[in-house]
Design a protein around this motif. Sequence first.
Motif, PDB file in Angstrom:
ATOM      1  N   VAL A  64       9.289  28.504  12.412  1.00 65.83           N
ATOM      2  CA  VAL A  64      10.437  29.395  12.256  1.00 65.83           C
ATOM      3  C   VAL A  64      11.448  29.153  13.380  1.00 65.83           C
ATOM      4  O   VAL A  64      12.658  29.066  13.135  1.00 65.83           O
ATOM      5  N   LEU A  65      10.956  29.030  14.599  1.00 61.08           N
ATOM      6  CA  LEU A  65      11.854  28.821  15.737  1.00 61.08           C
ATOM      7  C   LEU A  65      12.656  27.532  15.594  1.00 61.08           C
ATOM      8  O   LEU A  65      13.886  27.522  15.741  1.00 61.08           O
ATOM      9  N   VAL A  66      11.985  26.455  15.292  1.00 62.47           N
ATOM     10  CA  VAL A  66      12.667  25.161  15.158  1.00 62.47           C
ATOM     11  C   VAL A  66      13.623  25.186  13.967  1.00 62.47           C
ATOM     12  O   VAL A  66      14.739  24.659  14.033  1.00 62.47           O
ATOM     13  N   ALA A  67      13.221  25.837  12.875  1.00 61.43           N
ATOM     14  CA  ALA A  67      14.083  25.914  11.695  1.00 61.43           C
ATOM     15  C   ALA A  67      15.351  26.705  11.987  1.00 61.43           C
ATOM     16  O   ALA A  67      16.455  26.304  11.582  1.00 61.43           O
ATOM     17  N   VAL A  68      15.231  27.811  12.714  1.00 53.60           N
ATOM     18  CA  VAL A  68      16.408  28.613  13.052  1.00 53.60           C
ATOM     19  C   VAL A  68      17.324  27.845  14.000  1.00 53.60           C
ATOM     20  O   VAL A  68      18.555  27.881  13.854  1.00 53.60           O
ATOM     21  N   ILE A  69      16.758  27.136  14.945  1.00 52.77           N
ATOM     22  CA  ILE A  69      17.575  26.341  15.872  1.00 52.77           C
ATOM     23  C   ILE A  69      18.305  25.227  15.114  1.00 52.77           C
ATOM     24  O   ILE A  69      19.506  25.008  15.315  1.00 52.77           O
ATOM     25  N   ALA A  70      17.609  24.544  14.232  1.00 49.19           N
ATOM     26  CA  ALA A  70      18.240  23.468  13.454  1.00 49.19           C
ATOM     27  C   ALA A  70      19.326  24.029  12.546  1.00 49.19           C
ATOM     28  O   ALA A  70      20.426  23.448  12.439  1.00 49.19           O
ATOM     29  N   GLY A  71      19.070  25.166  11.913  1.00 51.31           N
ATOM     30  CA  GLY A  71      20.086  25.794  11.072  1.00 51.31           C
ATOM     31  C   GLY A  71      21.293  26.236  11.876  1.00 51.31           C
ATOM     32  O   GLY A  71      22.439  26.116  11.420  1.00 51.31           O
ATOM     33  N   SER A  72      21.061  26.735  13.085  1.00 54.33           N
ATOM     34  CA  SER A  72      22.165  27.170  13.942  1.00 54.33           C
ATOM     35  C   SER A  72      23.030  25.994  14.378  1.00 54.33           C
ATOM     36  O   SER A  72      24.261  26.088  14.388  1.00 54.33           O
ATOM     37  N   VAL A  73      22.405  24.906  14.758  1.00 55.44           N
ATOM     38  CA  VAL A  73      23.160  23.723  15.190  1.00 55.44           C
ATOM     39  C   VAL A  73      23.988  23.167  14.033  1.00 55.44           C
ATOM     40  O   VAL A  73      25.180  22.854  14.197  1.00 55.44           O
ATOM     41  N   ALA A  74      23.379  23.067  12.863  1.00 56.96           N
ATOM     42  CA  ALA A  74      24.113  22.561  11.699  1.00 56.96           C
ATOM     43  C   ALA A  74      25.257  23.501  11.332  1.00 56.96           C
ATOM     44  O   ALA A  74      26.370  23.060  11.026  1.00 56.96           O
TER      45      ALA A  74
END
Length: 126
Positions: A64-74
């Motif tokens: 979840v953490l990595v997915a939220v970070i990747a979504g935020s960057v994109a």
Amino acid sequence: MVNLGLSRVDDAVAAKHPGLGEYAACQSNAFMKGIFTFVTGTGATLGLQVFVQRKFKYPFQWNVLVAVIAGSVASYWVTRVESQKCSNLWLFLETGQLPTDVGTVIGKQVKARRGWETNVTLVPCG
């Protein structure tokens, strides 16, 4: 008063800037693209991680953490690019020139003042 999204704009300001509505619509579209990118980027990253987690076992909280970070960057990247397009639109609506045209003219003026242009002759003082 003219409604512009949730806020109201004075008629004099709206008359002075006829492209204000187009700019506001462009910014709204940019923000919606950013939100859509955040949701789809987070979901796609989470789905990819669940697929990869079958091979490598690690706690779900990191997914979840990595997915939220990747979504935020994109989302940040898409919103920044789209907002830059809106800024270019605003400059074009206000001045009739694209920002690259303005930058080129300003760049030539600065180079001419510094003597970097080949067709500029420098006359010594005194």
